[in-house]
Write an enzyme that holds these catalytic residues in place. Structure first.
Site, PDB file in Angstrom:
ATOM      1  N   SER A   1       9.125   0.256   1.945  1.00  0.00           N
ATOM      2  CA  SER A   1       8.821  -1.173   2.089  1.00  0.00           C
ATOM      3  C   SER A   1       9.829  -2.012   1.299  1.00  0.00           C
ATOM      4  CB  SER A   1       7.367  -1.413   1.672  1.00  0.00           C
ATOM      5  OG  SER A   1       6.935  -2.659   2.133  1.00  0.00           O
TER       6      SER A   1
ATOM      7  N   ASP B   1       0.965   0.051  11.167  1.00  0.00           N
ATOM      8  CA  ASP B   1       1.227  -0.574   9.854  1.00  0.00           C
ATOM      9  C   ASP B   1       0.870  -2.064   9.969  1.00  0.00           C
ATOM     10  OD1 ASP B   1       2.612  -1.896   7.746  1.00  0.00           O
ATOM     11  OD2 ASP B   1       4.117  -0.312   7.674  1.00  0.00           O
TER      12      ASP B   1
ATOM     13  N   HIS C   1       0.691   1.688   6.380  1.00  0.00           N
ATOM     14  CA  HIS C   1       1.732   1.389   5.391  1.00  0.00           C
ATOM     15  C   HIS C   1       1.521   2.140   4.072  1.00  0.00           C
ATOM     16  CE1 HIS C   1       5.101  -1.206   4.357  1.00  0.00           C
ATOM     17  NE2 HIS C   1       4.540  -1.570   3.224  1.00  0.00           N
TER      18      HIS C   1
HETATM   19  N1  LIG Z   1      -1.718  -5.927  -2.428  1.00  0.00           N
HETATM   20  C1  LIG Z   1      -1.103  -6.326  -1.231  1.00  0.00           C
HETATM   21  C2  LIG Z   1      -0.242  -5.264  -0.593  1.00  0.00           C
HETATM   22  C3  LIG Z   1       0.533  -4.446  -1.556  1.00  0.00           C
HETATM   23  C4  LIG Z   1       1.060  -3.198  -0.907  1.00  0.00           C
HETATM   24  O1  LIG Z   1       0.667  -2.795   0.175  1.00  0.00           O
HETATM   25  N2  LIG Z   1       2.014  -2.591  -1.569  1.00  0.00           N
HETATM   26  C5  LIG Z   1       2.633  -1.425  -1.027  1.00  0.00           C
HETATM   27  C6  LIG Z   1       4.069  -1.721  -0.806  1.00  0.00           C
HETATM   28  S1  LIG Z   1       4.232  -3.107   0.278  1.00  0.00           S
HETATM   29  C7  LIG Z   1       5.888  -3.451   0.292  1.00  0.00           C
HETATM   30  O2  LIG Z   1       6.651  -3.344  -0.558  1.00  0.00           O
HETATM   31  C8  LIG Z   1       2.437  -0.264  -1.982  1.00  0.00           C
HETATM   32  O3  LIG Z   1       3.214   0.652  -2.035  1.00  0.00           O
HETATM   33  N3  LIG Z   1       1.325  -0.318  -2.725  1.00  0.00           N
HETATM   34  C9  LIG Z   1       1.025   0.653  -3.749  1.00  0.00           C
HETATM   35  C10 LIG Z   1       0.154   1.784  -3.325  1.00  0.00           C
HETATM   36  O4  LIG Z   1      -0.069   2.670  -4.177  1.00  0.00           O
HETATM   37  O5  LIG Z   1      -0.268   1.858  -2.164  1.00  0.00           O
HETATM   38  C11 LIG Z   1      -2.148  -6.707  -0.229  1.00  0.00           C
HETATM   39  O6  LIG Z   1      -3.280  -6.358  -0.506  1.00  0.00           O
HETATM   40  O7  LIG Z   1      -1.804  -7.266   0.807  1.00  0.00           O
END
Ligand SMILES: N[C@@H](CCC(=O)N[C@@H](CSC=O)C(=O)NCC(=O)O)C(=O)O
Length: 278
Positions: free
Chosen positions: A146, A222, A255
């Site tokens: 991402s 996603d 995602h």
């Molecule tokens: N909190 C946000 C979304 C945050 C999210 O999905 N982060 C992803 C990366 S998104 C792009 O860079 C991530 O890797 N989160 C950490 C995990 O451990 O999953 C929302 O709620 O929209």
């Protein structure tokens, strides 16, 4: 450099380390997995750049990379995604400030003094890894997820001689054209959009940066795909530039780290093949 923790895993060592970063002007924490092959000599290094809200720990705990890294004899380095601390600029939104460094060197207040993640991951941390780990720095590769996929693509495109291969999971491929990127690049680099192109994978390819090939895996369910990630413009730019982009659309995947961990071993094997050639 201070050792925070070490754990034996797949006959290698998963470590977490902290150091005073001159580039970011604060303590920075990172994870390194050293495979068992390191006892016989230096191993190639595969960098993993994480996404929004992550620290070094998300992929370390949920990415399931150690079995494949041990099998292929690859060191995996996982940096944090931004400088951190109470005295460091932040924003209450999850997509700006701490946890959202976007792998750029900020030029704008209040971010510029500490938000230098591009220089941190391309200069300061590699020097620290070279000095403290059994790493063959002539054999490096990079991948990420991402925002970290955006980081991996832009870092590789801007430094084609440094990384032998680049891949990404659900990367932001055209940040200048999507809300996450527009918000972050405006904050970190200011309103002049010509400065943003230096940190946009699609623009870099359009402007002549080149790597021979790129591997991308993307879940087709996603929830960020249509608004933030849409790889169409990047695909077109790669086709026009003669870059061999393998874009695997994965039915039913989202995602999350469930998606990433499913394809993690494929990516490590793909990089290992390129890191051990020649
Ligand atoms: N909190 C946000 C979304 C945050 C999210 O999905 N982060 C992803 C990366 S998104 C792009 O860079 C991530 O890797 N989160 C950490 C995990 O451990 O999953 C929302 O709620 O929209």
């Amino acid at each position: 450099m201070e050792t925070v923790s070490t754990n034996r895993a797949f006959e290698g060592v998963q470590g977490v380390y902290r150091h005073e970063s001159a580039t970011c002007g604060c303590p920075m924490t990172f994870a390194v997995y050293v495979p068992p092959q390191a006892k016989d000599g230096p191993c190639p290094v595969l960098w993993y750049l994480s996404g929004l809200t992550c620290t070094h720990a998300n992929v370390m705990e949920k990415g399931e990379y150690r079995k494949a890294a041990a099998e292929h004899g690859v060191i995996i380095v996982c940096p944090d995604t931004s400088p951190r601390g109470e005295t460091i600029a932040n924003d209450e939104a999850y997509d700006l400030g701490q946890g959202a460094g976007f792998y750029v060197d900020a030029t704008e207040a209040p971010w510029a003094p500490h938000f230098k993640m591009y220089s941190y991951v391309t200069e300061e941390l590699p020097a620290l890894i070279a000095a403290n780990f059994p790493a063959d720095m002539n054999r490096q590769a990079i991948f990420g997820h991402s925002m970290g996929g955006h980081g991996a693509l832009t870092v590789a495109l801007k430094n084609p001689g440094t990384y032998r291969s680049v891949s990404a999971f659900a990367p932001i491929t055209n940040p200048i054209a999507v809300p996450w990127g527009q918000k972050a690049l405006a904050a970190y680099l200011g309103p002049d959009q010509s400065a943003w192109r230096a940190y946009d994978a699609t623009a870099l390819v359009e402007d002549g940066s080149k790597v021979p090939e790129i591997l991308v895996d993307q879940g087709d369910t996603d929830n960020f795909l249509s608004q933030q990630l849409d790889p169409a413009a990047f695909k077109t730019a790669c086709e026009t530039a003669g870059i061999a982009l393998t874009l695997n659309m994965r039915p039913g995947y989202d995602h999350s780290y469930y998606f990433i961990s499913t394809f993690m071993a494929d990516h490590i094997a793909w990089h290992a093949e390129r890191l051990t050639k020649g």
